[in-house]
Design a protein around this motif. Structure first.
Motif: not given
Ligand SMILES: Cc1cc2nc3c(=O)[nH]c(=O)nc-3n(C[C@H](O)[C@H](O)[C@H](O)COP(=O)(O)OP(=O)(O)OC[C@H]3O[C@@H](n4cnc5c(N)ncnc54)[C@H](O)[C@@H]3O)c2cc1C
Length: 324
Positions: A129-146
């Motif tokens: 599972i990878l999570a997509r979440r906003p970073v830098y106050a929503g300016k960019a999106y990060a895809t996070v692996a666990f």
């Protein structure tokens, strides 16, 4: 991979955002050949198990106690961990409400794993599972692996569609051995700030007002437009700092994060910190007299004009079209 979902009950009802998390968990588990269980924690919460079965949970774990009537961070985290041990979940989902964000960290700490907060997308890649979440106050999106299992994700409300495939869940009661230290901090009482109005973070339509409304007495313009649309009301930080509106209405980086179908911004400039709280709204309508206001870059529809002229006309027209 099996997934466990913590389901939040508020005022005797399942939170809509928890059903969104449950639905997304079911879709994700489906891609990974797994099933979904739900964890209910509180007092008198067992009655909701049936509805969770209809929304796709194969199993519901219920932890009930009068001491769990209100959110107790350590005790709730322990109850979720107990359900996780039973279910053998590879991931734990919950809604990114105030409680969910707090609980995700607590559960992560107990399990020695990590939590991704406020996810707006859940991806499956090679059985992970990878999570997509906003970073830098929503300016960019990060895809996070666990790195470690279980992956813990809190999901932004109003982003994931709810499904009701039907079905019945098996129900099991759990009785974790709580210790006094599990109740070091507990909510004693909940006082609704605005009774009878739609809750901001779960609302599908929001009308927000900013400093362009010039004074607290003019927020009636915002409220009348909101009433015509059946919307919840929000505000910018500038008006909260001025004491015109309570902090519970503040949208943005240091306020609430919202993702409604329709967000109407009246006299709000669109500073990055405000956008951080509402830029994932599906449709954004802005009314501002400055054609260069940054809000217009984020807006789907922009009206360049004076709120004192535009808003009453808009409200009158909407009342005609929608009735009321
Ligand atoms: C660490 C940090 C955190 C922050 N967190 C938040 C947050 O959570 N939420 C938030 O909102 N802000 C936050 N801010 C503040 C943010 O930077 C802005 O100052 C704030 O959003 C501005 O509010 P505003 O748009 O209402 O006011 P202003 O920036 O003063 O904008 C008013 C707008 O109204 C328009 N206007 C004026 N008169 C009229 C009229 N008659 N008709 C139509 N339009 C008119 C103007 O053209 C202007 O664009 C934060 C700032 C910092 C530093």
């Amino acid at each position: 991979m099996n997934i466990l979902v913590f389901v939040e009950i508020r005022d005797g009802r399942i939170k809509r955002s928890s059903l969104e998390a449950l639905s997304e968990a079911r879709r994700t588990a489906g891609k990974l050949g797994g099933r979904v269980a739900a964890a209910l924690v509180g007092e008198g919460v067992r009655a909701h198990a049936e509805a969770l079965g209809q929304h796709g949970a194969a199993q519901v774990y219920v932890t009930e106690s009068p001491r769990l009537k209100y959110y107790a961070p350590e005790a709730y985290a322990r109850a979720v961990v107990e359900a996780h041990k039973k279910w053998g979940a590879g991931a734990i989902f919950m809604a990114a409400t105030s409680m969910g964000r707090d609980l995700a960290g607590g559960v992560g700490a107990l399990l020695g794993t990590s939590a991704a907060a406020d996810c707006t997308g859940v991806l499956v890649d090679g059985g992970r599972i990878l999570a997509r979440r906003p970073v830098y106050a929503g300016k960019a999106y990060a895809t996070v692996a666990f790195r470690k299992a279980p992956a813990i994700l809190s999901l932004r409300p109003n982003v994931f569609p709810i499904e009701e495939p039907g079905g019945a869940a098996a129900v099991e009661e759990l009785a974790p051995a709580f210790e006094e230290s599990d109740f070091r901090s507990a909510v004693r009482e909940l006082t609704a700030s605005v009774q009878g109005k739609v809750e901001l973070t779960e609302a599908s339509v929001i009308v927000s007002g900013g400093r362009g409304l010039k004074g607290p007495e003019h927020f009636v313009l915002r409220d009348e437009l909101a009433a015509a649309l059946g919307a919840a009301v929000g505000a910018s930080r500038a008006v909260v700092d001025n004491g015109w509106r309570p902090h519970s209405e503040q949208v943005g980086q240091t306020g609430k994060t919202v993702s409604p179908n329709l967000y109407v911004a009246l006299g709000i400039s669109g500073a990055i910190q405000h956008l951080a709280g509402m830029r994932t709204s599906k449709v954004i309508v802005a009314v501002n007299k400055d054609p260069d206001a940054p809000i217009f870059k984020a807006a789907t529809y922009g009206i360049v004009g004076d709120v004192f002229e535009v808003v009453p006309a808009l409200t009158a027209q909407l009342k005609k079209v929608l009735g009321g």
